[in-house]
Write an enzyme that holds these catalytic residues in place. Structure first.
Site, PDB file in Angstrom:
ATOM      1  N   GLU A  55      -6.584  -7.688  -0.809  1.00 32.89           N
ATOM      2  CA  GLU A  55      -7.308  -7.794   0.413  1.00 32.89           C
ATOM      3  C   GLU A  55      -8.554  -7.735   0.364  1.00 32.89           C
ATOM      4  O   GLU A  55      -9.348  -6.625   0.024  1.00 32.89           O
ATOM      5  CB  GLU A  55      -6.592  -6.862   1.283  1.00 32.89           C
ATOM      6  CG  GLU A  55      -5.033  -7.302   1.499  1.00 32.89           C
ATOM      7  CD  GLU A  55      -4.442  -6.088   2.565  1.00 32.89           C
ATOM      8  OE1 GLU A  55      -5.033  -5.412   3.223  1.00 32.89           O
ATOM      9  OE2 GLU A  55      -2.966  -5.908   2.374  1.00 32.89           O
ATOM     10  N   GLU A  64       0.851  -1.232   0.018  1.00 33.93           N
ATOM     11  CA  GLU A  64      -0.104   0.095  -0.016  1.00 33.93           C
ATOM     12  C   GLU A  64       0.968   1.237   0.120  1.00 33.93           C
ATOM     13  O   GLU A  64       0.999   2.105   0.909  1.00 33.93           O
ATOM     14  CB  GLU A  64      -0.854  -0.107   1.219  1.00 33.93           C
ATOM     15  CG  GLU A  64      -1.890  -1.373   1.223  1.00 33.93           C
ATOM     16  CD  GLU A  64      -3.044  -0.937   2.271  1.00 33.93           C
ATOM     17  OE1 GLU A  64      -2.887  -0.674   3.305  1.00 33.93           O
ATOM     18  OE2 GLU A  64      -4.294  -1.656   1.780  1.00 33.93           O
TER      19      GLU A  64
HETATM   20  C1  GAL Z   1      -4.392  -2.998   4.741  1.00 33.36           C
HETATM   21  C2  GAL Z   1      -3.241  -3.574   4.826  1.00 33.36           C
HETATM   22  C3  GAL Z   1      -3.146  -4.747   5.562  1.00 33.36           C
HETATM   23  C4  GAL Z   1      -3.955  -4.571   7.057  1.00 33.36           C
HETATM   24  C5  GAL Z   1      -5.340  -4.322   6.670  1.00 33.36           C
HETATM   25  C6  GAL Z   1      -6.184  -3.914   7.963  1.00 33.36           C
HETATM   26  O1  GAL Z   1      -4.677  -1.580   4.563  1.00 33.36           O
HETATM   27  O2  GAL Z   1      -2.523  -3.759   3.640  1.00 33.36           O
HETATM   28  O3  GAL Z   1      -1.744  -5.007   6.029  1.00 33.36           O
HETATM   29  O4  GAL Z   1      -3.242  -3.614   7.636  1.00 33.36           O
HETATM   30  O5  GAL Z   1      -5.346  -2.940   5.958  1.00 33.36           O
HETATM   31  O6  GAL Z   1      -5.665  -3.012   8.631  1.00 33.36           O
END
Ligand code: GAL
Length: 680
Positions: A316, A151
C-alpha cells in the site's frame, strides 16, 4: 511465474475492492488500470462473507466472476485471506474470538482486527476459510500470490482475552517448566507476587500503578509475537499446499510486538510494507520534525523493512489524502509527492509498488482515505501522476533486482526492542539515539542498514565497516562473542550508554557495568545518571572535538587495554570519562557513555570516515536524501528532494540521468518533490 520481485521488473499495482462497487464497474476499472500502468491488484482481504455468508456455507461465484475478468484481460491478482475481519455471524456466535482491552472489555464487531490469535475457534474457522479459498482459487491463471490477513498487529498490538491468558500459561510452562523457575525469572518475590499455581497467571491486567511486573511484560510481548507468527504460519502452511509453482505468499506491515524477521523467514516468500509518508503531515508525533525530515522518516521505516526482507514490495503506497471519519486529516499529496514517495520506496529497494487504493471508498470509516481516483472516478491529477510514474519507471527498469548499498549499520535485536517498549529508562535513550543516528545519517548522506543481531549470519556483519549498537541493555554471552568476532576481524563497533545492564529476563545484573561487555570494551562504569533537567547542555571533549551528550551519562573509566578518548566537560562529573576505546584484533570498539545526539552521531560518522561516502562524485544539500542501489557493476544514486523548492547538486564526474538517458555533470537543479537517479 510472477513478474513481481523477479529481479527483472519494476511493477506497479493497486488495491481494489470488487465488493465495494457494482459489477458493471469491474471491467471498465480493470481496463482503465491496465491502460494507466497498473499490472497487479490486491483483492479480497476483508471479504470473508463473500465466500462464507453463513457458517459452513461457501459460495464462490462472486470472486469467480471477478477473476474471470482478470484472466480475460491479463490483470494479475494478489488474493488476500480475510481473517482481519471476522464476519458478524462468527463473532456473535463465538464471542471468545474477540480481543479485549486491558480491563477485559471485549472489542466488538464494527471495526476490524478485533479478534485474538489464540482462540481455538478462531484458529479453526480461519484455517477452514483459508483452505477453502486456496482450494478454489489458487489454480487461477491470474493469481500470482497471496497476502495473509492484513497488517498483523495493526490497530491493537496488545491482546488481553481469556484465550490469550490460557495460551500465555502454556507458553510459559514450555519456557520455564516449573513455577519456581518462572518466579525466579520474573523476580516475583518483589511485592509478594509469587505464583503458586499456573492458573494464577494472566496476561497483564489492570493494576493499581498502571504497570505490572516488567519481566512478565517482556515475556508477554514475546508471547504476542509468537502468537501472531503462529497464526501467520498456520495460514501459510495451508496456502503452500495449494499455490501454483512460482506464486508467492506475503503479508503487509509493519507493526510492533512482532518479530517480523522470524515471521518472514518461517512463513513468507517476502515481506511487503504499507507506506504512508503523509502521516508526517498530520500526526502530532511529527509536528516538531523539521520540514526536510518529515516524510523522510519513512526512509527509516523502509530501512527497517529492507532488513526484514531484502526483497520486498510496497503493498500500500500513499496515493491520496489520509482520513477516517473519526481520525486524521492529512492533506492530499501535493503535485509530485506521489511520484516522490514511490521513488523513495524504490530507492530503498522495493521493485513492486502498489497504491492504496484505486477508487476512494464512498462508504465506511475510510471515506476520507483517498485513492488514485476520487468518488466520481473522473480523470484527475493523481491518475495523471500515475501515468507519469509508469512512464518514468519504464525508462528505469534496469534498477530491478539491484540492492541498496550501505557500509554503515545499526545493530538491533527484538529482546531490546520489546524491553524498551515499556521500560521508560530504556525506551527514552533508545528513541533519542534511533532518531539522532537516523537524522545524522540522512543529513550526511550516509546510506544505512539496520541489522538484527538475532537474525543475521555472523559473516554478513563483515559487510559493514562501522556498526552502532546504541543501547543493548539486554545482553547474552553469545551476542557479546558475536560482537567480539566482528571487531576482531577489523570492524569498528560503537556502543552507547546503558549497554549490558540487564539479563534476558530484563533483570539488572550485579556485575560491574557494562556487564557482559566489560571484557570487550575494557570500560568500567562506576556511576551513571539521567542528565538532570536543569543541567543545561552536557558536553564531552573527544580529543579536541566537542560532543553534545543526550539524555543519559554513564561515567566511563578505561581499564586494562582500554584507552580513554573523551571526558565530560560539564556538570558535576566534568573530568570523568565519557568515551573509551579498545583495540581488539584488527578492529576497535568504542563505549560511549551517553545516548546519541544528532550532533554527536554526526561526529562519529565523520571521525570514522563514514559520512558522505559519495562526495567525490556528487555534492548534495542536507535537505535531500541520497540512497544508492547497485548490482556490482553499476551504481544508481538516488537524490530525493523532499522540499517543494528546487535543490541544486554538484555532479563531479559525468553520469547518466536514468530518466532522460543524457550524460550530466556540473551544477544540476532538482525541482521540488523530484528525484534524480544517476547511473555511475
Ligand atoms: C492500512 C490498511 C488498509 C487501509 C489503509 C488506510 O493500514 O492496510 O486496509 O485501512 O491503512 O487506512
Amino acid at each position: 511465474m510472477s513478474t513481481i520481485l523477479d529481479g527483472k521488473h519494476l511493477v506497479l499495482g493497486t488495491c481494489y475492492y470488487p465488493e465495494h462497487w457494482p459489477e458493471t464497474m469491474w471491467e471498465p476499472d480493470i481496463l482503465r488500470m491496465l491502460e494507466n500502468g497498473i499490472e497487479v491488484i490486491r483483492i479480497a482481504e476483508f471479504a470473508w462473507s463473500k465466500t462464507e455468508p453463513e457458517e459452513g456455507r461457501f459460495t464462490f461465484d462472486f470472486f469467480d466472476r471477478f477473476l474471470d475478468l482478470c484472466d480475460q484481460h491479463g490483470m494479475k491478482v494478489i488474493f488476500g485471506t480475510p481473517t482481519a475481519t471476522p464476519p458478524a455471524w462468527l463473532t456473535e456466535k463465538y464471542p471468545e474470538v474477540l480481543n479485549a482491552d486491558l480491563e477485559g472489555t471485549l472489542y466488538r464487531h464494527g471495526a476490524r482486527r478485533h479478534y485474538n490469535y489464540n482462540s481455538l475457534v478462531y484458529q479453526t474457522l480461519s484455517a477452514r476459510i483459508v483452505r477453502v479459498l486456496a482450494e478454489h482459487y489458487a489454480g487461477r491463471k491470474c493469481i500470482i500470490g497471496w497476502q495473509i490477513d492484513n497488517e498483523l498487529n495493526c490497530e491493537r498490538e496488545w491482546f488481553y482475552s481469556e484465550a490469550d491468558s490460557a495460551a500465555f500459561r502454556l507458553y510459559l510452562k514450555k519456557q520455564y517448566e516449573t513455577l519456581d523457575r518462572l518466579n525466579d525469572a520474573w523476580g516475583t518475590v518483589f511485592w509478594n507476587q509469587t505464583y503458586t499455581a499456573w492458573d494464577e497467571i494472566h496476561v497483564p491486567r489492570k493494576t493499581i500503578s498502571d504497570s505490572t511486573n516488567p519481566h512478565e511484560v517482556l515475556d508477554y510481548i514475546r508471547f504476542i509475537s509468537v502468537s501472531a507468527r503462529q497464526f501467520c504460519k498456520m495460514q501459510s502452511d495451508i496456502l503452500r499446499e495449494y499455490i501454483k509453482p512460482g506464486d508467492f505468499i506475503t503479508t503487509n506491515g509493519m507493526f510492533a510486538n512482532l518479530d517480523n524477521h522470524q515471521m518472514t523467514a518461517e512463513s513468507l516468500d517476502f515481506y511487503t510494507y504499507d507506506s504512508y509518508p503523509n502521516f508526517a503531515y498530520c500526526l502530532d508525533a511529527y509536528r516538531d520534525v523539521p520540514e526536510d525530515l518529515k516524510d523522510r522518516r519513512w526512509s527509516r521505516n523502509l530501512t527497517e523493512v529492507r532488513s526484514i526482507s531484502r526483497r520486498f514490495g510496497i503493498m500500500e503506497q500513499q496515493s491520496g489524502a489520509n482520513g477516517w471519519n473519526t481520525r486524521m486529516e492529512a492533506p492530499t499529496p501535493r503535485p509530485g509527492q506521489m511520484m516522490l514517495w514511490t521513488m523513495q520506496s524504490i530507492a530503498h529497494g522495493a521493485d513492486y509498488v502498489s497504491y492504496f487504493r484505486w477508487r476512494t471508498s464512498t462508504i465506511g470509516t475510510e471515506i476520507y482515505w483517498h485513492g488514485i481516483l476520487d468518488y466520481s472516478g473522473r480523470e484527475n491529477r493523481r491518475i495523471a501522476e500515475l501515468r507519469q510514474i509508469h512512464a518514468t519507471l519504464s525508462r528505469m527498469q534496469e534498477l530491478a533486482g539491484t540492492r541498496y548499498e550501505a557500509k554503515v549499520g545499526i545493530l538491533k535485536d527484538y529482546d531490546n526492542i520489546f524491553d524498551a517498549r515499556l521500560d521508560k529508562w530504556h525506551g527514552r535513550i533508545d528513541w533519542a539515539s534511533e532518531t539522532a543516528l537516523f537524522n545524522a545519517a540522512q543529513k550526511t548522506h550516509t546510506p544505512l542498514d539496520y541489522i538484527y543481531l538475532d537474525h543475521i549470519q555472523p559473516e554478513e556483519m563483515a559487510d559493514y565497516s562501522l556498526l552502532f549498537y546504541p543501547h543493548p541493555a539486554l545482553m547474552t554471552k553469545e551476542r557479546a562473542e558475536l560482537l567480539r568476532s566482528y571487531v576482531e576481524q577489523g570492524g569498528t563497533l560503537v556502543l552507547g550508554c546503558r549497554s549490558a545492564y540487564k539479563d534476558m529476563n530484563g533483570r539488572c545484573v550485579m556485575d560491574k557495568l557494562p556487564g557482559l561487555l566489560s571484557d570487550l570494551t575494557q570500560a568500567d562504569i562506576p556511576e551513571y545518571s539521567f542528565i538532570a533537567p536543569d543541567a543545561g547542555k552536557v558536553t564531552i571533549d573527544w580529543n579536541g572535538t566537542c560532543l553534545e551528550a543526550s539524555v543519559f551519562s554513564d561515567l566511563v573509566d578505561a581499564v586494562g587495554t582500554g584507552k580513554l578518548e573523551g571526558i565530560y566537560t560539564s556538570d558535576y562529573y566534568a573530568g570523568s570519562g565519557a568515551l573509551v576505546s579498545n583495540q581488539v584484533g584488527k578492529g576497535k570498539v568504542y563505549y560511549y557513555g551517553s545516548a546519541f545526539s544528532e550532533q554527536a552521531a554526526r561526529v562519529f560518522l565523520e571521525k570514522f570516515g563514514a559520512a558522505e561516502p559519495y562526495s567525490d562524485c556528487i555534492k548534495v544539500p542536507e535537505s535531500c536524501e541520497l540512497a544508492v542501489r547497485s548490482n556490482g557493476q553499476s551504481r544508481y544514486l538516488f537524490i530525493l528532494n523532499y522540499l517543494s523548492t528546487p535543490a541544486v547538486v554538484q555532479i563531479c564526474q559525468p553520469m547518466v540521468d536514468l530518466n532522460t538517458g543524457e550524460t550530466v555533470s556540473g551544477s544540476f537543479e532538482i525541482p521540488g518533490y523530484c528525484t534524480l537517479v544517476l547511473k555511475v
